[in-house]
Every structure is written in structure tokens, then in C-alpha cells.
Design a protein around this motif. Sequence first.
Motif, PDB file in Angstrom:
ATOM      1  N   LEU A  57       1.018  -1.137  -0.284  1.00 18.80           N
ATOM      2  CA  LEU A  57       0.047   0.047   0.007  1.00 18.80           C
ATOM      3  C   LEU A  57       0.878   1.364  -0.044  1.00 18.80           C
ATOM      4  CD1 LEU A  57      -2.572  -1.060   2.643  1.00 18.80           C
ATOM      5  CD2 LEU A  57      -3.133  -0.919   0.160  1.00 18.80           C
ATOM      6  N   ASP A  58       2.017   1.261   0.772  1.00 15.93           N
ATOM      7  CA  ASP A  58       2.920   2.313   0.873  1.00 15.93           C
ATOM      8  C   ASP A  58       3.591   2.697  -0.790  1.00 15.93           C
ATOM      9  OD1 ASP A  58       4.733   3.789   2.448  1.00 15.93           O
ATOM     10  OD2 ASP A  58       6.058   3.234   1.361  1.00 15.93           O
ATOM     11  N   ASP A  59       3.741   1.664  -1.465  1.00 14.11           N
ATOM     12  CA  ASP A  59       4.165   1.980  -2.722  1.00 14.11           C
ATOM     13  C   ASP A  59       2.999   2.358  -3.728  1.00 14.11           C
ATOM     14  OD1 ASP A  59       5.913   1.798  -5.091  1.00 14.11           O
ATOM     15  OD2 ASP A  59       5.582  -0.331  -5.470  1.00 14.11           O
ATOM     16  N   LEU A  60       1.980   1.933  -3.517  1.00 11.40           N
ATOM     17  CA  LEU A  60       0.636   2.276  -4.495  1.00 11.40           C
ATOM     18  C   LEU A  60       0.394   3.995  -3.971  1.00 11.40           C
ATOM     19  CD1 LEU A  60      -1.991   2.167  -6.010  1.00 11.40           C
ATOM     20  CD2 LEU A  60      -3.289   1.413  -3.564  1.00 11.40           C
ATOM     21  N   MET A  61       0.647   4.202  -2.658  1.00 12.80           N
ATOM     22  CA  MET A  61       0.402   5.711  -2.386  1.00 12.80           C
ATOM     23  C   MET A  61       1.293   6.563  -3.281  1.00 12.80           C
ATOM     24  SD  MET A  61       0.529   7.835   0.924  1.00 12.80           S
ATOM     25  CE  MET A  61       0.273   9.514   1.013  1.00 12.80           C
ATOM     26  N   ALA A  62       2.694   5.956  -2.977  1.00 12.34           N
ATOM     27  CA  ALA A  62       3.484   6.786  -3.828  1.00 12.34           C
ATOM     28  C   ALA A  62       3.338   7.014  -5.128  1.00 12.34           C
ATOM     29  CB  ALA A  62       4.946   6.321  -3.632  1.00 12.34           C
ATOM     30  N   ALA A  63       2.864   5.980  -5.764  1.00 11.47           N
ATOM     31  CA  ALA A  63       2.746   5.981  -7.145  1.00 11.47           C
ATOM     32  C   ALA A  63       1.345   6.825  -7.568  1.00 11.47           C
ATOM     33  CB  ALA A  63       2.482   4.493  -7.824  1.00 11.47           C
ATOM     34  N   MET A  64       0.285   6.840  -6.689  1.00 16.10           N
ATOM     35  CA  MET A  64      -0.644   7.549  -7.043  1.00 16.10           C
ATOM     36  C   MET A  64      -0.448   9.257  -6.969  1.00 16.10           C
ATOM     37  SD  MET A  64      -3.774   5.593  -5.732  1.00 16.10           S
ATOM     38  CE  MET A  64      -5.072   6.690  -6.243  1.00 16.10           C
ATOM     39  N   LEU A  65       0.376   9.566  -5.879  1.00 20.10           N
ATOM     40  CA  LEU A  65       0.893  10.685  -5.737  1.00 20.10           C
ATOM     41  C   LEU A  65       1.655  11.306  -6.685  1.00 20.10           C
ATOM     42  CD1 LEU A  65       1.391  10.834  -1.794  1.00 20.10           C
ATOM     43  CD2 LEU A  65      -0.578  11.915  -3.078  1.00 20.10           C
ATOM     44  N   SER A  66       2.552  10.565  -7.118  1.00 22.79           N
ATOM     45  CA  SER A  66       3.443  10.785  -8.284  1.00 22.79           C
ATOM     46  C   SER A  66       2.738  10.997  -9.581  1.00 22.79           C
ATOM     47  CB  SER A  66       4.411   9.578  -8.720  1.00 22.79           C
ATOM     48  OG  SER A  66       5.320   9.862  -9.570  1.00 22.79           O
ATOM     49  N   GLN A  67       1.639  10.202  -9.664  1.00 17.22           N
ATOM     50  CA  GLN A  67       0.653  10.545 -11.003  1.00 17.22           C
ATOM     51  C   GLN A  67       0.224  11.808 -10.916  1.00 17.22           C
ATOM     52  OE1 GLN A  67      -3.144   8.808 -11.354  1.00 17.22           O
ATOM     53  NE2 GLN A  67      -2.346   7.807 -13.395  1.00 17.22           N
ATOM     54  N   MET A  68      -0.334  12.321  -9.559  1.00 19.39           N
ATOM     55  CA  MET A  68      -0.901  13.548  -9.383  1.00 19.39           C
ATOM     56  C   MET A  68      -0.077  14.631  -9.503  1.00 19.39           C
ATOM     57  SD  MET A  68      -1.418  16.161  -6.873  1.00 19.39           S
ATOM     58  CE  MET A  68      -1.109  15.531  -5.250  1.00 19.39           C
ATOM     59  N   PHE A  69       1.164  14.511  -9.156  1.00 19.17           N
ATOM     60  CA  PHE A  69       2.101  15.551  -9.531  1.00 19.17           C
ATOM     61  C   PHE A  69       2.575  15.747 -10.745  1.00 19.17           C
ATOM     62  CE2 PHE A  69       3.173  15.203  -4.598  1.00 19.17           C
ATOM     63  CZ  PHE A  69       2.581  16.350  -4.321  1.00 19.17           C
TER      64      PHE A  69
END
Length: 225
Positions: A57-69
Motif C-alpha cells: 500500500l505504501d508503494d501504491l500511495m507513492a505511485a498515485m501521488l506521483s501521478q497527481m504531481f
Amino acid sequence: MPSTSERAQDPRPARTRAAIFAAARALTVADGEVAVNALAQRAGVSRAAFYSHFSGLDDLMAAMLSQMFDSSRERGLAYAQEGRTVHEAVRFGFGMLTAYVELHHTFLRGALDWKFSHRTYTILVDTMTELHGEALQRLGDEVPVHLRTEDACRTIVGGCLSLVVHWLVASEQRARDGDALDATDLLDSILTTAPAWYTGLEPGAPTGAAGLMEICRQVRADEES
């Protein structure tokens, strides 16, 4: 026989990743504690498929935030190219972040409970610092000469994230009660507390948060429709 570069790329990994993102964004307070199994089931993929894309889940959050940025950077550049001032682009960037928080508050609030790693938080801060650094470069001489650029960016980022986390925690009960959340006050707080030389807003002047939120909500909705 077609070369490797000529062959159609397998769309399944991208579809799986998109389905997992969509499942995370669609979380509601009724889902309770989030686990990989439940999220994979909601996404219609196997647990193995989830772990083929994310370590957890940690990696998922990082990926989603990266997409958002990445999306915010593209939108910010497009906004600036429309003839907006750098200050207007800065305020728009804060608006886009706030609209994302409002739209995906359940996912982000849940991520606080996941106790994501210090490494992920550091990546988040570094990415935001880089984005603000680009804005400061464009401001040029408008940035106070005594400031070190990276230190100024990290201070802005830290204050912004603190306000976001506070809003997520403070709004939790209203979300549980089924109230539609409005993050306009969050944006107003961010714009009010950010340096005036950065936002272009005179101290005590109206921030225009309500109108900006309407614009940014529509942009986010268009992106994710």
C-alpha cells in the motif's frame, strides 16, 4: 515478421494499474481499514497482480501521488502558457492540490492509517519541493534575496502538508456522517499562510479561494472522467 518495436504493446499491465488506482480512489469511509486483498478484489485483479505492480500500500500511495504531481506539473505549465502570471500559476497549483485532497480525501485519510514509510514521505516532500523550486526560478528577482531557494521551498511544502493532514483528520467525522466535504477553507488557509511574495496576495487581502476551487474541481473531474 514485425520487430519488437513494431509489435503492439500489451495493454493489460496498464489496465491493471489503472484499475487499482481507480479502486483506491473509490474508497469510502464505509470500507474501514484498507488491505491489499480487499483493494485487489475491488479492482477486479488478483493479489498476485497487485504485487506485480506495487510492493504494498505504501508503494501504491507513492505511485498515485506521483501521478497527481505529474498531472499538476502539466496543468500548471499549460495554465502559465495561457498568459497567466507566475503568481496566478502558483495559486492554481495550490488549488489543484486542494481539489485532489477534497476529491480523494478517503484514500488520503486511509493512507495516514497505513503508516506509510519515512522514505515515501521524503519522496513526497522532495517532489513537492522540486515543483515549488521551478516556480521560484520563474519568479526570479521577486524572491527575497536572503532566502535559500531549497530551504524556502521545503518550508512552504511543510506548512502546506501540515494543513492538509490537519484538514483530513478534522473532517473525518463529517465524512463518516456522509457529509459532502468542501475543502475551500483548506485552500484559503494555504493561500493565507504561504508567503505573500510567492502567492502575489497582499496580507489580509481576499484569497479568491472559492472561485479557484470551482475551476480546479472541474479540471480534476475532467482529468478523471
